[in-house]
Scaffold this motif. Structure first.
Motif, PDB file in Angstrom:
ATOM      1  N   GLY A  88      71.943  50.909  -6.292  1.00  0.00           N
ATOM      2  CA  GLY A  88      71.493  51.633  -5.119  1.00  0.00           C
ATOM      3  C   GLY A  88      72.226  51.179  -3.871  1.00  0.00           C
ATOM      4  N   ARG A  89      71.730  51.610  -2.733  1.00  0.00           N
ATOM      5  CA  ARG A  89      72.386  51.334  -1.461  1.00  0.00           C
ATOM      6  C   ARG A  89      71.432  50.602  -0.523  1.00  0.00           C
ATOM      7  NH1 ARG A  89      77.503  51.315  -1.939  1.00  0.00           N
ATOM      8  NH2 ARG A  89      77.545  51.348   0.340  1.00  0.00           N
ATOM      9  N   ILE A  90      70.989  49.416  -0.928  1.00  0.00           N
ATOM     10  CA  ILE A  90      70.139  48.637  -0.036  1.00  0.00           C
ATOM     11  C   ILE A  90      70.959  48.210   1.183  1.00  0.00           C
ATOM     12  CG2 ILE A  90      68.769  47.791  -1.957  1.00  0.00           C
ATOM     13  CD1 ILE A  90      70.160  45.070  -1.601  1.00  0.00           C
ATOM     14  N   PRO A  91      70.336  48.056   2.344  1.00  0.00           N
ATOM     15  CA  PRO A  91      71.075  47.635   3.556  1.00  0.00           C
ATOM     16  C   PRO A  91      71.466  46.165   3.465  1.00  0.00           C
ATOM     17  CG  PRO A  91      68.732  47.812   4.030  1.00  0.00           C
ATOM     18  CD  PRO A  91      68.920  48.328   2.628  1.00  0.00           C
ATOM     19  N   LEU A  92      72.521  45.890   2.724  1.00  0.00           N
ATOM     20  CA  LEU A  92      72.894  44.515   2.397  1.00  0.00           C
ATOM     21  C   LEU A  92      73.178  43.688   3.641  1.00  0.00           C
ATOM     22  CD1 LEU A  92      73.741  42.327   0.359  1.00  0.00           C
ATOM     23  CD2 LEU A  92      76.013  43.346   0.347  1.00  0.00           C
ATOM     24  N   VAL A  93      74.072  44.179   4.492  1.00  0.00           N
ATOM     25  CA  VAL A  93      74.470  43.411   5.673  1.00  0.00           C
ATOM     26  C   VAL A  93      73.275  43.153   6.576  1.00  0.00           C
ATOM     27  CG1 VAL A  93      75.926  43.406   7.729  1.00  0.00           C
ATOM     28  CG2 VAL A  93      76.828  44.262   5.562  1.00  0.00           C
ATOM     29  N   GLU A  94      72.477  44.180   6.813  1.00  0.00           N
ATOM     30  CA  GLU A  94      71.327  44.036   7.697  1.00  0.00           C
ATOM     31  C   GLU A  94      70.318  43.043   7.125  1.00  0.00           C
ATOM     32  OE1 GLU A  94      72.626  46.779   6.626  1.00  0.00           O
ATOM     33  OE2 GLU A  94      73.295  47.912   8.375  1.00  0.00           O
ATOM     34  N   LEU A  95      70.056  43.121   5.821  1.00  0.00           N
ATOM     35  CA  LEU A  95      69.067  42.252   5.192  1.00  0.00           C
ATOM     36  C   LEU A  95      69.497  40.795   5.253  1.00  0.00           C
ATOM     37  CD1 LEU A  95      66.464  41.928   3.548  1.00  0.00           C
ATOM     38  CD2 LEU A  95      67.800  42.343   1.475  1.00  0.00           C
ATOM     39  N   VAL A  96      70.734  40.522   4.861  1.00  0.00           N
ATOM     40  CA  VAL A  96      71.211  39.142   4.850  1.00  0.00           C
ATOM     41  C   VAL A  96      71.379  38.608   6.268  1.00  0.00           C
ATOM     42  CG1 VAL A  96      73.040  37.595   4.053  1.00  0.00           C
ATOM     43  CG2 VAL A  96      72.344  39.520   2.633  1.00  0.00           C
ATOM     44  N   LEU A  99      70.716  32.581 -10.836  1.00  0.00           N
ATOM     45  CA  LEU A  99      71.860  32.561 -11.757  1.00  0.00           C
ATOM     46  C   LEU A  99      71.786  33.692 -12.776  1.00  0.00           C
ATOM     47  CD1 LEU A  99      74.440  31.297 -12.831  1.00  0.00           C
ATOM     48  CD2 LEU A  99      73.027  29.718 -14.188  1.00  0.00           C
ATOM     49  N   VAL A 100      70.685  33.793 -13.488  1.00  0.00           N
ATOM     50  CA  VAL A 100      70.563  34.840 -14.520  1.00  0.00           C
ATOM     51  C   VAL A 100      70.619  36.236 -13.894  1.00  0.00           C
ATOM     52  CG1 VAL A 100      69.064  35.827 -16.283  1.00  0.00           C
ATOM     53  CG2 VAL A 100      69.347  33.348 -16.131  1.00  0.00           C
ATOM     54  N   PRO A 101      69.887  36.507 -12.787  1.00  0.00           N
ATOM     55  CA  PRO A 101      70.051  37.828 -12.156  1.00  0.00           C
ATOM     56  C   PRO A 101      71.481  38.100 -11.692  1.00  0.00           C
ATOM     57  CG  PRO A 101      68.063  36.757 -11.351  1.00  0.00           C
ATOM     58  CD  PRO A 101      68.794  35.735 -12.162  1.00  0.00           C
ATOM     59  N   MET A 116      75.136  32.510  -4.320  1.00  0.00           N
ATOM     60  CA  MET A 116      74.536  33.041  -5.539  1.00  0.00           C
ATOM     61  C   MET A 116      73.470  34.078  -5.206  1.00  0.00           C
ATOM     62  SD  MET A 116      74.870  32.712  -8.832  1.00  0.00           S
ATOM     63  CE  MET A 116      75.601  31.076  -9.072  1.00  0.00           C
ATOM     64  N   MET A 117      72.652  33.794  -4.196  1.00  0.00           N
ATOM     65  CA  MET A 117      71.617  34.745  -3.790  1.00  0.00           C
ATOM     66  C   MET A 117      72.239  36.045  -3.275  1.00  0.00           C
ATOM     67  SD  MET A 117      68.836  34.455  -0.689  1.00  0.00           S
ATOM     68  CE  MET A 117      70.166  34.690   0.514  1.00  0.00           C
ATOM     69  N   VAL A 118      73.269  35.931  -2.433  1.00  0.00           N
ATOM     70  CA  VAL A 118      73.896  37.109  -1.857  1.00  0.00           C
ATOM     71  C   VAL A 118      74.594  37.940  -2.937  1.00  0.00           C
ATOM     72  CG1 VAL A 118      75.666  37.894  -0.249  1.00  0.00           C
ATOM     73  CG2 VAL A 118      74.152  36.044   0.403  1.00  0.00           C
ATOM     74  N   THR A 119      75.149  37.274  -3.952  1.00  0.00           N
ATOM     75  CA  THR A 119      75.786  37.991  -5.049  1.00  0.00           C
ATOM     76  C   THR A 119      74.790  38.871  -5.786  1.00  0.00           C
ATOM     77  OG1 THR A 119      77.444  36.243  -5.352  1.00  0.00           O
ATOM     78  CG2 THR A 119      77.060  37.726  -7.215  1.00  0.00           C
ATOM     79  N   VAL A 120      73.591  38.355  -5.978  1.00  0.00           N
ATOM     80  CA  VAL A 120      72.546  39.163  -6.625  1.00  0.00           C
ATOM     81  C   VAL A 120      72.246  40.406  -5.788  1.00  0.00           C
ATOM     82  CG1 VAL A 120      70.119  39.207  -7.317  1.00  0.00           C
ATOM     83  CG2 VAL A 120      71.522  37.198  -7.815  1.00  0.00           C
ATOM     84  N   LEU A 121      72.099  40.225  -4.477  1.00  0.00           N
ATOM     85  CA  LEU A 121      71.807  41.364  -3.605  1.00  0.00           C
ATOM     86  C   LEU A 121      72.944  42.384  -3.620  1.00  0.00           C
ATOM     87  CD1 LEU A 121      70.274  39.503  -0.521  1.00  0.00           C
ATOM     88  CD2 LEU A 121      69.056  40.706  -2.344  1.00  0.00           C
ATOM     89  N   THR A 170      67.834  27.336  -5.792  1.00  0.00           N
ATOM     90  CA  THR A 170      68.287  28.701  -5.538  1.00  0.00           C
ATOM     91  C   THR A 170      69.236  29.182  -6.630  1.00  0.00           C
ATOM     92  OG1 THR A 170      68.105  28.311  -3.155  1.00  0.00           O
ATOM     93  CG2 THR A 170      69.409  30.208  -3.861  1.00  0.00           C
ATOM     94  N   VAL A 171      70.154  28.302  -7.041  1.00  0.00           N
ATOM     95  CA  VAL A 171      71.077  28.656  -8.128  1.00  0.00           C
ATOM     96  C   VAL A 171      70.298  28.940  -9.406  1.00  0.00           C
ATOM     97  CG1 VAL A 171      72.918  27.796  -9.625  1.00  0.00           C
ATOM     98  CG2 VAL A 171      73.030  27.395  -7.153  1.00  0.00           C
ATOM     99  N   ALA A 172      69.305  28.093  -9.706  1.00  0.00           N
ATOM    100  CA  ALA A 172      68.523  28.274 -10.934  1.00  0.00           C
ATOM    101  C   ALA A 172      67.763  29.606 -10.919  1.00  0.00           C
ATOM    102  CB  ALA A 172      67.543  27.107 -11.106  1.00  0.00           C
TER     103      ALA A 172
END
Length: 281
Positions: free
Chosen positions: A191-199, A267-269, A181-186, A262-264
């Motif tokens: 924009g183009r945040i560095p998703l792979v690097e951040l996670v 979830l909304v975002p 759920m957290m990764v889905t939000v990211l 974490t889900v709570a």
């Protein structure tokens, strides 16, 4: 005669009458459409070498390396086989790194406009996100089966009965749901945040500072409370206790609190981000 032929030709090209008509906002439509989205994702992941490497091959090789490099040292210090901490840790690592690849795929679907095309169809608006969480849960379960099977070959054992053996598979599912759920939000952030690097940074920090890597007592005194109560340590302690015995209630409650918390929070975002990604596509 000509009227009869025209009528017959006209009937030939008529669309068949649907025999299962559902309101796209109904629960039955949500289940059916989510199931289809889940199947689509699982089929795509099964055909994607990157997903297979990150979700299965990489964790399995990591398990072997940890066993070779640190296994005997940890066993000598603790008096307990390190495999009972390493296997649960690698199960969680597989869940996390698999989610990273899944998030990259989600971003690709957003950029290609696929999410936008799905949004224009008469399907339940929540089916995309729900189907993705169903697929994530299935992926984590398959990864857990593979890693536990590899662990058994290296000496891991289920000693607390059938009930505990089944419950041990629930822990990574709950953990993986919150992380996904957290990764889905990211993945849906504009924009183009560095998703792979951040996670990857998050995953690496969690992987090297938990009770499965080395015992909590091996960390500096000031760091031990943080390590002992971070989400991976709670899940690892739960799975270790379910495998060889020990306190289960406290680490399991902490695992549930971390995961559902974490889900709570996300979830909304995640719902808003998924909808925005589909509309923008």
């Amino acid at each position: 005669m000509s009227d009869t032929v025209e009528s017959r030709d006209h009937d030939t090209f008529l669309s068949p009458v649907p025999n299962r008509v559902r309101d796209e906002k109904s629960l039955s439509a949500l289940w059916e459409h989510s199931r289809l989205q889940c199947g689509r994702l699982l089929l795509r992941w099964a055909r994607d070498p990157a997903t297979l490497i990150q979700a299965l091959i990489y964790p399995a090789l990591t398990l072997v390396m940890f066993r070779i490099v640190l296994g005997d040292s940890i066993t000598a210090v603790t008096g307990q086989s390190s495999i009972f901490g390493t296997v649960p840790m690698i199960v969680l690592v597989g869940a996390m790194f698999g989610s990273v690849v899944s998030a990259v795929g989600l971003r690709g679907e957003r950029d290609s406009g696929l999410l936008g095309r799905f949004y224009t169809l008469p399907i339940h608006r929540s089916a995309g996100l729900v189907g993705r969480m169903m697929a994530e849960t299935t992926r984590v379960f398959v990864t857990s089966l593979v890693i536990f099977a590899a662990g058994v070959a290296m000496g891991f054992r289920f000693t607390q009965g059938i009930g505990a053996s089944l419950l041990i598979f629930v822990v990574p599912l709950v953990f993986g749901l919150g992380f996904a759920m957290m990764v889905t939000v990211l993945a849906t952030v504009p924009g183009r945040i560095p998703l792979v690097e951040l996670v990857s940074i998050i995953c690496t920090m969690l992987m090297f500072f938990n009770s499965g890597f080395v015992p909590v007592m091996a960390y500096p005194t000031w760091l031990q409370p943080i390590v002992a109560n971070q989400p991976m340590s709670c899940a690892i302690d739960t799975m270790r206790a379910l495998a060889i015995g020990g306190p289960v209630a406290e680490p399991f409650v902490k695992t549930l609190a971390w995961s559902f918390g974490t889900v709570a929070v996300f979830l909304v975002p995640a719902i808003r981000g998924y909808r925005r990604a589909a509309q923008d596509g």
